[in-house]
Scaffold this motif. Structure first.
Motif, mmCIF file in Angstrom:
data_model
loop_
_atom_site.group_PDB
_atom_site.id
_atom_site.type_symbol
_atom_site.label_atom_id
_atom_site.label_comp_id
_atom_site.label_asym_id
_atom_site.label_seq_id
_atom_site.Cartn_x
_atom_site.Cartn_y
_atom_site.Cartn_z
ATOM 1 N N GLN A 17 0.826 -1.200 0.000
ATOM 2 C CA GLN A 17 0.000 0.000 0.000
ATOM 3 C C GLN A 17 0.872 1.267 0.000
ATOM 4 O OE1 GLN A 17 -2.363 0.515 3.497
ATOM 5 N NE2 GLN A 17 -3.753 1.965 2.523
ATOM 6 N N SER A 19 3.984 1.529 -1.083
ATOM 7 C CA SER A 19 4.705 1.662 -2.357
ATOM 8 C C SER A 19 3.766 2.127 -3.462
ATOM 9 C CB SER A 19 5.386 0.345 -2.728
ATOM 10 O OG SER A 19 4.436 -0.660 -2.938
ATOM 11 N N GLN A 20 2.513 1.680 -3.445
ATOM 12 C CA GLN A 20 1.552 2.141 -4.449
ATOM 13 C C GLN A 20 1.221 3.620 -4.251
ATOM 14 O OE1 GLN A 20 -1.678 -0.611 -4.010
ATOM 15 N NE2 GLN A 20 -0.819 -2.063 -5.483
ATOM 16 N N ARG A 21 1.104 4.035 -2.982
ATOM 17 C CA ARG A 21 0.831 5.437 -2.700
ATOM 18 C C ARG A 21 2.010 6.311 -3.142
ATOM 19 N NH1 ARG A 21 0.545 6.483 3.105
ATOM 20 N NH2 ARG A 21 -0.595 4.545 3.047
#
Length: 103
Positions: A17, A19-21
């Protein structure tokens, strides 16, 4: 006075989460550079002064964007690293010459 932050174990989904943000963040430095160049063009004779004063700000924004897109993952080390044997340059050179001669 000072807040103490403790490290808590993270779940793999937390890392994904984060790293995606971080990957979804939009960089702001191109907009800052465009605004600086526009201000430099508009000011006419003093455009070089505006560019010289504003360039460190654009650099700061670029470094801030780069840091905001980074995710740091720290894993605990369960074993000690292997001992490092100091090696002098002549010793390593001698070893390389021996391997070249034996080949």
């Amino acid at each position: 006075m000072h807040d103490v932050v403790s490290l808590v174990p993270a779940q793999p989904s937390d890392v994904v989460q984060q790293s995606q943000r971080a990957a979804g963040r939009r960089p702001y430095w191109p907009f800052a550079l465009a605004a600086l160049l526009l201000a430099g063009l508009v000011t006419g004779r003093f455009g070089l002064v505006v560019l010289a004063v504003g360039l460190p700000g654009v650099l700061w924004v670029a470094l801030r964007d780069r840091a905001a897109r980074a995710v740091v993952v720290r894993t605990p080390s369960t074993s000690a690293p292997p001992p490092v044997r100091p090696c002098s340059i002549p010793d390593g050179l001698r070893r390389a010459i021996r391997t070249q001669e034996s080949a």
